[in-house]
Scaffold this active site. Sequence first.
Site, PDB file in Angstrom:
ATOM      1  N   TYR A   1      38.316  54.267  53.037  1.00 59.47           N
ATOM      2  CA  TYR A   1      37.055  54.516  53.732  1.00 59.47           C
ATOM      3  C   TYR A   1      37.218  54.661  55.242  1.00 59.47           C
ATOM      4  O   TYR A   1      36.390  54.201  56.006  1.00 59.47           O
ATOM      5  CB  TYR A   1      36.044  53.419  53.393  1.00 59.47           C
ATOM      6  CG  TYR A   1      35.665  53.379  51.922  1.00 59.47           C
ATOM      7  CD1 TYR A   1      36.020  54.410  51.068  1.00 59.47           C
ATOM      8  CD2 TYR A   1      34.960  52.316  51.385  1.00 59.47           C
ATOM      9  CE1 TYR A   1      35.680  54.381  49.714  1.00 59.47           C
ATOM     10  CE2 TYR A   1      34.612  52.281  50.043  1.00 59.47           C
ATOM     11  CZ  TYR A   1      34.981  53.314  49.213  1.00 59.47           C
ATOM     12  OH  TYR A   1      34.645  53.278  47.884  1.00 59.47           O
TER      13      TYR A   1
ATOM     14  N   LYS B   1      47.563  49.357  43.511  1.00 58.66           N
ATOM     15  CA  LYS B   1      48.109  50.435  42.678  1.00 58.66           C
ATOM     16  C   LYS B   1      49.488  50.795  43.239  1.00 58.66           C
ATOM     17  O   LYS B   1      49.767  51.943  43.573  1.00 58.66           O
ATOM     18  CB  LYS B   1      47.128  51.628  42.725  1.00 58.66           C
ATOM     19  CG  LYS B   1      47.430  52.738  41.744  1.00 58.66           C
ATOM     20  CD  LYS B   1      47.134  52.392  40.310  1.00 58.66           C
ATOM     21  CE  LYS B   1      47.512  53.537  39.393  1.00 58.66           C
ATOM     22  NZ  LYS B   1      47.365  53.207  37.963  1.00 58.66           N
TER      23      LYS B   1
ATOM     24  N   ASP C   1      43.770  49.563  37.438  1.00 63.26           N
ATOM     25  CA  ASP C   1      43.241  49.990  36.137  1.00 63.26           C
ATOM     26  C   ASP C   1      43.282  48.837  35.134  1.00 63.26           C
ATOM     27  O   ASP C   1      42.326  48.611  34.375  1.00 63.26           O
ATOM     28  CB  ASP C   1      43.975  51.240  35.614  1.00 63.26           C
ATOM     29  CG  ASP C   1      45.473  51.220  35.889  1.00 63.26           C
ATOM     30  OD1 ASP C   1      45.958  50.279  36.556  1.00 63.26           O
ATOM     31  OD2 ASP C   1      46.163  52.147  35.436  1.00 63.26           O
TER      32      ASP C   1
ATOM     33  N   ASP D   1      35.167  48.026  45.855  1.00 57.76           N
ATOM     34  CA  ASP D   1      33.844  48.638  45.697  1.00 57.76           C
ATOM     35  C   ASP D   1      33.567  48.872  44.218  1.00 57.76           C
ATOM     36  O   ASP D   1      32.521  48.480  43.682  1.00 57.76           O
ATOM     37  CB  ASP D   1      33.837  49.966  46.481  1.00 57.76           C
ATOM     38  CG  ASP D   1      32.454  50.571  46.599  1.00 57.76           C
ATOM     39  OD1 ASP D   1      31.466  49.908  46.199  1.00 57.76           O
ATOM     40  OD2 ASP D   1      32.355  51.709  47.084  1.00 57.76           O
TER      41      ASP D   1
ATOM     42  N   ASP E   1      31.051  46.493  41.439  1.00 53.09           N
ATOM     43  CA  ASP E   1      29.897  47.024  40.702  1.00 53.09           C
ATOM     44  C   ASP E   1      30.084  46.842  39.204  1.00 53.09           C
ATOM     45  O   ASP E   1      29.137  46.524  38.481  1.00 53.09           O
ATOM     46  CB  ASP E   1      29.666  48.516  41.013  1.00 53.09           C
ATOM     47  CG  ASP E   1      28.792  48.711  42.248  1.00 53.09           C
ATOM     48  OD1 ASP E   1      28.777  47.809  43.111  1.00 53.09           O
ATOM     49  OD2 ASP E   1      28.136  49.754  42.363  1.00 53.09           O
TER      50      ASP E   1
HETATM   51 MG    MG Z   1      29.098  49.997  46.269  1.00 53.86          MG
END
Ligand code: MG
Length: 331
Positions: free
Chosen positions: A123, A169, A201, A225, A229
């Site tokens: 990001y 990863k 993963d 992130d 969720d």
């Molecule tokens: Mg989010």
Amino acid sequence: MKAVIIPGDGIGPGIVASAVRAIEAVDAGIELVEAEMGAGAFQRTGSYLPEKTIELLKDVPAALLGAITSPISYNPSYRSPLLHLRRTFDLYANIRPIRRLHPSIGLVDLDVIIVRENTEGMYTGVEREEGEGVVTERRVTRRACERLVDRAIDICQEQGRRRITCVHKSNVLRRSDGLFREIFYERTKGTGLEADDLLVDAAAAALVSQPENLDVIVTLNLYGDILSDEAAALTGGLGFAPSANLGDTLGLFEPTHGSAPDIAGMDLANPTAAILSAAMMLRHLNMSDKAKRLERAVMETIAQGFRTRDAGGKLGTMEFTEKYLEVLGTV
Ligand code: MG
Ligand code: NAI
């Protein structure tokens, strides 16, 4: 002690009002100062993040935010006020405790804390056209990894959590994620914690299939992130998911969800995530006993069968809050 309260937009003011009543009910003895941010602030003052709000935040160790609405149409001059706050106060760690509160809510018996890097990784926002495509810059630095892992270790120690898992990863991103993994083992060595690591993963699968093996997860921006969720959905959804953004001076506490314009003004929002965010704020202000009381009362309110609509019940925000405050008086 002072803290800033930012109701924000949409369902923000309603759920923050519930959280403020909870803070007052446990006599936390904090002076709460209200400040503006978001689309409403923009209409009133011409700024999504008025200078006055930034000044107030410079003076306090903690702030509680409801949620804000971002503009729907693309506006090149718009700067996300949340991103602005994250940068101004260097809020480098995003903390999301995710726990199933009752067997009738959610799908999986999870009880994890996700500690997510909040300033770099995928990001950076730096993208450029190159040849036929677009190249995105992804950054992993030693300093960001060290302070993130140290913060996660502190959380384990403060909350008596024994196990810490680095999610990365590094089989593909050998140098960047490899560095993160290496720093993770450097910093956790000698702490007495049980440290292990998982590929992202596999971690996504483990949240569903082996929740009992997960305790505290420390991970980079994008992975955190997505996993948070997923974990929130597995434990009952956004209405129950609190979060904290921590820097070295300020902690910003907010529910994970947004301003929910589809139900704003209808007294339908679940205030639980806001109340649990307030509990995290009290813990941050060294009031863990009061924080635990707020959390115990949430568990007990749910156990007694009180539910808002998103959780399959019938109560509105205000009715649920009244039930919650009654229960809080008994725990
Ligand atoms: Mg989010
Ligand atoms: P959202 O989280 O606001 O809503 C998603 C869905 O979940 C909606 O159906 C909503 O009704 C429901 N929901 C959310 N919180 C709830 C609660 N406490 N009780 C019951 N139901 C709840 O996400 P959405 O719709 O993508 O975004 C709406 C606005 O919020 C946008 O302007 C977005 O930019 C902003 N947003 C702000 C955030 C923040 O302030 N930190 C975070 C995420 C989105």
